[in-house]
Scaffold this active site. Structure first.
Site, short mmCIF file in Angstrom:
data_model
loop_
_atom_site.label_atom_id
_atom_site.label_comp_id
_atom_site.label_asym_id
_atom_site.label_seq_id
_atom_site.Cartn_x
_atom_site.Cartn_y
_atom_site.Cartn_z
N LYS A 107 0.86 -1.19 0.00
CA LYS A 107 0.00 0.00 0.00
C LYS A 107 0.89 1.23 0.00
O LYS A 107 2.03 1.17 0.44
CB LYS A 107 -0.89 0.02 1.25
CG LYS A 107 -2.15 0.82 1.08
CD LYS A 107 -3.21 0.03 0.33
CE LYS A 107 -4.51 0.77 0.25
NZ LYS A 107 -5.60 -0.10 -0.22
P1 NAD Z 1 -13.76 7.21 -2.47
O1 NAD Z 1 -12.80 8.33 -2.30
O2 NAD Z 1 -14.27 6.87 -3.82
O3 NAD Z 1 -15.04 7.41 -1.54
C1 NAD Z 1 -14.95 7.60 -0.16
C2 NAD Z 1 -16.31 8.07 0.34
O4 NAD Z 1 -16.27 8.17 1.76
C3 NAD Z 1 -16.72 9.45 -0.17
O5 NAD Z 1 -18.13 9.47 -0.38
C4 NAD Z 1 -16.35 10.38 0.98
O6 NAD Z 1 -17.12 11.57 1.02
C5 NAD Z 1 -16.69 9.47 2.15
N1 NAD Z 1 -16.00 9.86 3.38
C6 NAD Z 1 -14.75 10.33 3.52
N2 NAD Z 1 -14.51 10.61 4.82
C7 NAD Z 1 -15.64 10.28 5.49
C8 NAD Z 1 -16.01 10.33 6.84
N3 NAD Z 1 -15.18 10.79 7.78
N4 NAD Z 1 -17.25 9.89 7.17
C9 NAD Z 1 -18.09 9.45 6.24
N5 NAD Z 1 -17.80 9.38 4.93
C10 NAD Z 1 -16.60 9.80 4.57
O7 NAD Z 1 -13.00 5.97 -1.77
P2 NAD Z 1 -13.20 4.41 -2.09
O8 NAD Z 1 -12.26 4.04 -3.14
O9 NAD Z 1 -14.65 4.09 -2.20
O10 NAD Z 1 -12.63 3.80 -0.73
C11 NAD Z 1 -13.42 3.70 0.45
C12 NAD Z 1 -12.83 2.62 1.32
O11 NAD Z 1 -12.82 1.38 0.60
C13 NAD Z 1 -11.39 2.84 1.75
O12 NAD Z 1 -11.22 2.27 3.04
C14 NAD Z 1 -10.58 2.04 0.74
O13 NAD Z 1 -9.32 1.64 1.23
C15 NAD Z 1 -11.51 0.84 0.56
N6 NAD Z 1 -11.33 0.10 -0.70
C16 NAD Z 1 -11.28 0.73 -1.90
C17 NAD Z 1 -11.13 -0.03 -3.06
C18 NAD Z 1 -11.08 0.61 -4.41
O14 NAD Z 1 -10.71 -0.09 -5.38
N7 NAD Z 1 -11.48 1.84 -4.58
C19 NAD Z 1 -11.01 -1.42 -2.97
C20 NAD Z 1 -11.09 -2.02 -1.74
C21 NAD Z 1 -11.26 -1.26 -0.59
#
Ligand code: NAD
Length: 417
Positions: A107
């Site tokens: 990461k």
């Molecule tokens: P993203 O940036 O697309 O979306 C994140 C969302 O969370 C947004 O709507 C944002 O406004 C919201 N957010 C941010 N801070 C917040 C808070 N304090 N309280 C409530 N909502 C909040 O991110 P993503 O890619 O969807 O990632 C979200 C999670 O999923 C992370 O933990 C990431 O590591 C994990 N993840 C992502 C992927 C990927 O491929 N994108 C894969 C597996 C896991």
């Protein structure tokens, strides 16, 4: 005196130790898995549009590669630290092992507020960061992907910058690129769709019909919006969703396809309806399924007793602290862990990486069909392990599957002391 919140690395090590008691694993392998194999820190200048130059810190932590090249996302967030990248890299190792894709875990990211970056600054930062870490990544060595604050555009810029230095187009250096430049169709939806598939299998396991289930999703971003929409399409009633600004709630169900996701319009969730709720309220709503899909550490000792959902599906990485995990287990709340629930992202990334090597591409329905097959297969492996171990959490069962696969790889390859 209030204690410091648990870090992602501490949470990952705690989970590893907890599950290690359940499987017969060589203590040397366990020691190895508690530490990253490599950790790179870089500093780089970012020229702002104003002309000012700011120094930023970036990281790439490579946890383990016994099962294949390091794999994991790059995050742009003010909270990025080496400690956080280490924990997230450990989870990638275990996630790839549960999903049975031939990758290890890594990461990285840059400590920067992504909302404060113009498109031009985002591009300059991405190209400078790629230059800074290009010696540490490689198609057969370490393959970055998007995460919070980064997306397909970021990955396309990374691929382009890396290719410029190599003097040839190297599509396989990152996954999660735009499909126009070698990305796989459906990569963006895959972690959320995968979480929805697993949520549906978990409901089935609890003898519950998805059509009767109410769902709350925290974080309407890449993972959360796609999970919410897929569950909605499957017949569930998604009653609450949120972003960083707060959430909206409708006990009769929300039209998830009409509410703009973070990528479509950042921060727009609360402007959709007047019935707003706070993120804290969303986590304790009276729903059947709770999907924390935003940030880590949101379910804590302070709110775990108030969670009313019967099933928690971890869309985000590390949303449940160790203390909250124990409380939820005692309260018979089923928690499907991140390393299983959001593995759809790395599974689709694996398809993309293979396509980059073979210069071919599947249509989207083929990607989704294969994703469903892989998610179901991982779910079945974890159910089998849970039945075999008896009275263990979904997290421990998932870790046990991962640890056994990692231990076999270490014993086959041998550890070179
Ligand atoms: P993203 O940036 O697309 O979306 C994140 C969302 O969370 C947004 O709507 C944002 O406004 C919201 N957010 C941010 N801070 C917040 C808070 N304090 N309280 C409530 N909502 C909040 O991110 P993503 O890619 O969807 O990632 C979200 C999670 O999923 C992370 O933990 C990431 O590591 C994990 N993840 C992502 C992927 C990927 O491929 N994108 C894969 C597996 C896991």
């Amino acid at each position: 005196m209030t204690s410091e919140p648990e870090t992602a690395r501490e949470r990952a090590v705690h989970q590893l130790e907890h599950a290690a008691d359940l499987v017969d694993i060589d203590p040397t392998i366990l020691q190895r898995l508690k530490h990253p194999q490599r950790s790179h820190k870089v500093t780089m200048p970012l020229k702002r549009d104003s002309g000012e130059v700011e120094m930023l810190e970036g990281y790439r932590v490579q946890h383990d590669d016994v099962r294949g090249p390091y794999k994991g996302g790059l995050r742009y967030s003010s909270h990025v630290t080496e400690e956080e990248c280490t924990g997230l890299g450990m989870w990638m190792t275990f996630k790839c092992a549960v999903a049975d894709v031939p990758f290890g875990g890594a990461k990285g990211g840059v400590a920067v507020d992504p909302h404060g970056l113009s498109d031009a600054e985002h591009e300059r930062l991405t190209r400078r960061f790629t230059k800074s870490i290009r010696r540490y990544i490689g198609v057969n060595f370490d393959i970055p992907a998007p995460d919070m604050g980064t997306g397909a555009r970021t990955m396309s810029w990374m691929m382009d910058t890396y290719s410029v230095y190599e003097d040839e187009t190297v599509r396989g250096i990152v996954t999660g690129k735009s499909p126009d430049v070698g990305g796989v169709h459906g990569r963006e939806e895959s972690p959320g769709v995968g979480a929805s598939i697993v949520a549906q299998r978990a409901l089935e396991h609890l003898d519950r019909e998805v059509e009767d289930a109410t769902v709350a999703v925290q974080g309407f971003g890449s993972v959360g919006a796609n999970a919410a929409r897929h569950l909605d399409d499957a017949g569930a009633s998604v009653v609450a969703v949120s972003d960083a600004e707060g959430g909206v709630y409708d006990p009769d169900g929300l039209p998830t396809h009409e509410i703009p996701s973070y990528e479509e319009e950042p921060g727009a969730v609360t402007s959709y309806s007047a019935d707003t709720i706070s993120n804290e309220e969303l986590l304790t709503l009276d729903v059947d399924v709770l999907v924390p899909a935003a940030i880590g550490g949101v379910l804590t000792a302070d709110n775990a007793d108030d969670v009313q959902a019967e099933l928690v599906v971890e869309g985000a990485n590390g949303p449940t602290t160790g203390e909250a995990d124990d409380i939820l287990y005692e309260r018979d709340v089923d928690v499907v862990p991140d390393i299983l629930a959001n593995a759809g992202g790395v599974t689709a990334s694996y398809f993309e990486w293979l396509h980059g090597r073979n210069q071919r591409k599947w249509p989207k329905d083929k990607v989704m069909e294969e994703l469903e097959k892989e998610m179901n297969s991982s779910w079945d492996d974890v159910v089998t392990k849970k039945d075999e171990l008896e009275d263990v959490s979904w997290r421990d069962a998932s870790y046990a599957v991962a640890l056994e696969r990692l231990a076999i790889a270490y014993s086959e390859r041998g550890m070179w002391p």
